[in-house]
Design a protein around this motif. Structure first.
Motif, PDB file in Angstrom:
ATOM      1  N   VAL A   1       0.848  -1.205   0.000  1.00 41.12           N
ATOM      2  CA  VAL A   1       0.000   0.000   0.000  1.00 41.12           C
ATOM      3  C   VAL A   1       0.876   1.245   0.000  1.00 41.12           C
ATOM      4  O   VAL A   1       0.639   2.184  -0.766  1.00 41.12           O
ATOM      5  CB  VAL A   1      -0.979  -0.009   1.197  1.00 41.12           C
ATOM      6  CG1 VAL A   1      -1.612   1.364   1.404  1.00 41.12           C
ATOM      7  CG2 VAL A   1      -2.054  -1.063   0.993  1.00 41.12           C
ATOM      8  N   LYS A   2       1.902   1.258   0.838  1.00 36.30           N
ATOM      9  CA  LYS A   2       2.803   2.419   0.876  1.00 36.30           C
ATOM     10  C   LYS A   2       3.524   2.600  -0.457  1.00 36.30           C
ATOM     11  O   LYS A   2       3.735   3.729  -0.906  1.00 36.30           O
ATOM     12  CB  LYS A   2       3.789   2.282   2.033  1.00 36.30           C
ATOM     13  CG  LYS A   2       3.126   2.508   3.371  1.00 36.30           C
ATOM     14  CD  LYS A   2       4.115   2.470   4.507  1.00 36.30           C
ATOM     15  CE  LYS A   2       3.401   2.781   5.825  1.00 36.30           C
ATOM     16  NZ  LYS A   2       4.329   2.855   6.951  1.00 36.30           N
ATOM     17  N   MET A   3       3.890   1.504  -1.101  1.00 38.53           N
ATOM     18  CA  MET A   3       4.542   1.602  -2.405  1.00 38.53           C
ATOM     19  C   MET A   3       3.598   2.232  -3.437  1.00 38.53           C
ATOM     20  O   MET A   3       4.017   3.072  -4.233  1.00 38.53           O
ATOM     21  CB  MET A   3       5.000   0.216  -2.868  1.00 38.53           C
ATOM     22  CG  MET A   3       6.135  -0.352  -2.041  1.00 38.53           C
ATOM     23  SD  MET A   3       6.479  -2.075  -2.433  1.00 38.53           S
ATOM     24  CE  MET A   3       7.377  -1.872  -3.964  1.00 38.53           C
ATOM     25  N   ILE A   4       2.338   1.841  -3.416  1.00 35.45           N
ATOM     26  CA  ILE A   4       1.357   2.386  -4.355  1.00 35.45           C
ATOM     27  C   ILE A   4       1.146   3.874  -4.099  1.00 35.45           C
ATOM     28  O   ILE A   4       1.145   4.682  -5.030  1.00 35.45           O
ATOM     29  CB  ILE A   4       0.029   1.605  -4.261  1.00 35.45           C
ATOM     30  CG1 ILE A   4       0.231   0.164  -4.731  1.00 35.45           C
ATOM     31  CG2 ILE A   4      -1.074   2.302  -5.063  1.00 35.45           C
ATOM     32  CD1 ILE A   4      -0.925  -0.768  -4.399  1.00 35.45           C
ATOM     33  N   VAL A   5       1.002   4.237  -2.836  1.00 36.68           N
ATOM     34  CA  VAL A   5       0.803   5.646  -2.466  1.00 36.68           C
ATOM     35  C   VAL A   5       2.017   6.480  -2.871  1.00 36.68           C
ATOM     36  O   VAL A   5       1.879   7.563  -3.460  1.00 36.68           O
ATOM     37  CB  VAL A   5       0.505   5.771  -0.960  1.00 36.68           C
ATOM     38  CG1 VAL A   5       0.570   7.222  -0.502  1.00 36.68           C
ATOM     39  CG2 VAL A   5      -0.853   5.166  -0.633  1.00 36.68           C
ATOM     40  N   GLU A   6       3.215   5.990  -2.582  1.00 35.22           N
ATOM     41  CA  GLU A   6       4.432   6.718  -2.943  1.00 35.22           C
ATOM     42  C   GLU A   6       4.564   6.858  -4.449  1.00 35.22           C
ATOM     43  O   GLU A   6       4.986   7.906  -4.944  1.00 35.22           O
ATOM     44  CB  GLU A   6       5.651   6.032  -2.346  1.00 35.22           C
ATOM     45  CG  GLU A   6       5.736   6.192  -0.841  1.00 35.22           C
ATOM     46  CD  GLU A   6       6.829   5.348  -0.199  1.00 35.22           C
ATOM     47  OE1 GLU A   6       7.608   4.692  -0.932  1.00 35.22           O
ATOM     48  OE2 GLU A   6       6.889   5.327   1.035  1.00 35.22           O
ATOM     49  N   HIS A   7       4.209   5.823  -5.185  1.00 35.49           N
ATOM     50  CA  HIS A   7       4.261   5.904  -6.647  1.00 35.49           C
ATOM     51  C   HIS A   7       3.319   6.997  -7.152  1.00 35.49           C
ATOM     52  O   HIS A   7       3.686   7.798  -8.009  1.00 35.49           O
ATOM     53  CB  HIS A   7       3.906   4.558  -7.278  1.00 35.49           C
ATOM     54  CG  HIS A   7       3.838   4.615  -8.762  1.00 35.49           C
ATOM     55  ND1 HIS A   7       2.650   4.764  -9.440  1.00 35.49           N
ATOM     56  CD2 HIS A   7       4.810   4.578  -9.701  1.00 35.49           C
ATOM     57  CE1 HIS A   7       2.896   4.805 -10.738  1.00 35.49           C
ATOM     58  NE2 HIS A   7       4.193   4.698 -10.925  1.00 35.49           N
ATOM     59  N   ALA A   8       2.116   7.038  -6.607  1.00 37.44           N
ATOM     60  CA  ALA A   8       1.145   8.056  -7.026  1.00 37.44           C
ATOM     61  C   ALA A   8       1.644   9.452  -6.699  1.00 37.44           C
ATOM     62  O   ALA A   8       1.510  10.370  -7.509  1.00 37.44           O
ATOM     63  CB  ALA A   8      -0.206   7.803  -6.358  1.00 37.44           C
ATOM     64  N   GLU A   9       2.229   9.625  -5.530  1.00 39.51           N
ATOM     65  CA  GLU A   9       2.744  10.941  -5.146  1.00 39.51           C
ATOM     66  C   GLU A   9       3.892  11.363  -6.052  1.00 39.51           C
ATOM     67  O   GLU A   9       3.955  12.512  -6.478  1.00 39.51           O
ATOM     68  CB  GLU A   9       3.200  10.926  -3.691  1.00 39.51           C
ATOM     69  CG  GLU A   9       2.051  10.845  -2.711  1.00 39.51           C
ATOM     70  CD  GLU A   9       2.502  10.655  -1.269  1.00 39.51           C
ATOM     71  OE1 GLU A   9       3.693  10.351  -1.026  1.00 39.51           O
ATOM     72  OE2 GLU A   9       1.648  10.803  -0.381  1.00 39.51           O
ATOM     73  N   THR A  10       4.775  10.450  -6.374  1.00 32.63           N
ATOM     74  CA  THR A  10       5.904  10.748  -7.254  1.00 32.63           C
ATOM     75  C   THR A  10       5.416  11.091  -8.652  1.00 32.63           C
ATOM     76  O   THR A  10       5.872  12.053  -9.263  1.00 32.63           O
ATOM     77  CB  THR A  10       6.869   9.547  -7.318  1.00 32.63           C
ATOM     78  OG1 THR A  10       7.328   9.262  -6.001  1.00 32.63           O
ATOM     79  CG2 THR A  10       8.063   9.848  -8.203  1.00 32.63           C
ATOM     80  N   THR A  11       4.455  10.330  -9.143  1.00 37.35           N
ATOM     81  CA  THR A  11       3.904  10.567 -10.471  1.00 37.35           C
ATOM     82  C   THR A  11       3.216  11.925 -10.530  1.00 37.35           C
ATOM     83  O   THR A  11       3.404  12.678 -11.482  1.00 37.35           O
ATOM     84  CB  THR A  11       2.911   9.452 -10.845  1.00 37.35           C
ATOM     85  OG1 THR A  11       3.590   8.195 -10.771  1.00 37.35           O
ATOM     86  CG2 THR A  11       2.365   9.641 -12.245  1.00 37.35           C
ATOM     87  N   ASP A  12       2.442  12.255  -9.508  1.00 41.23           N
ATOM     88  CA  ASP A  12       1.772  13.562  -9.465  1.00 41.23           C
ATOM     89  C   ASP A  12       2.784  14.692  -9.413  1.00 41.23           C
ATOM     90  O   ASP A  12       2.631  15.697 -10.107  1.00 41.23           O
ATOM     91  CB  ASP A  12       0.827  13.664  -8.262  1.00 41.23           C
ATOM     92  CG  ASP A  12      -0.461  12.898  -8.474  1.00 41.23           C
ATOM     93  OD1 ASP A  12      -0.758  12.543  -9.636  1.00 41.23           O
ATOM     94  OD2 ASP A  12      -1.164  12.650  -7.485  1.00 41.23           O
ATOM     95  N   ASN A  13       3.824  14.547  -8.596  1.00 40.06           N
ATOM     96  CA  ASN A  13       4.852  15.591  -8.509  1.00 40.06           C
ATOM     97  C   ASN A  13       5.549  15.791  -9.842  1.00 40.06           C
ATOM     98  O   ASN A  13       5.805  16.915 -10.254  1.00 40.06           O
ATOM     99  CB  ASN A  13       5.875  15.251  -7.423  1.00 40.06           C
ATOM    100  CG  ASN A  13       5.311  15.418  -6.032  1.00 40.06           C
ATOM    101  OD1 ASN A  13       4.349  16.136  -5.820  1.00 40.06           O
ATOM    102  ND2 ASN A  13       5.909  14.741  -5.077  1.00 40.06           N
TER     103      ASN A  13
END
Length: 97
Positions: A79-91
């Motif tokens: 779950v943390k990996m998915i959330v971090e991926h989304a945050e990185t992609t958005d940034n």
């Protein structure tokens, strides 16, 4: 998706359709993660993702919106990996505007 009928391609297609939840917020997190990251994950993390998408939408939503975290450590990790991926992609997306 192509016409590849290998076991890996069949699994990827199944994961893709199970990742389509019908809830926009979940689709925006799960599908890009599957497409961009799943293939590079360790076997244990791939298994955790496969297990994760079997969960109920309301649990996934709470976890992926960071309202709470799964108790199981491997599930919490994915779950943390998915959330971090989304945050990185958005940034990255906003950085290019």
């Amino acid at each position: 998706m192509n016409d590849d009928s290998s076991p890996e391609a069949t699994l990827r297609k199944r994961l893709y359709w199970h990742s389509r939840r019908g809830m926009w917020e979940l689709d925006l997190l799960l599908i890009p993660f599957l497409e961009q990251c799943y293939g590079d994950l360790a076997e244990a993390d791939q298994a955790a993702f496969q297990s994760l998408i079997e969960e109920e939408d309301q649990d996934l939503f709470a976890w992926l919106m960071r309202r709470e975290w799964p108790e199981d450590p491997s599930r919490r990790r994915i779950v943390k990996m998915i959330v971090e991926h989304a945050e990185t992609t958005d940034n990255d997306r906003y950085r290019n505007l």
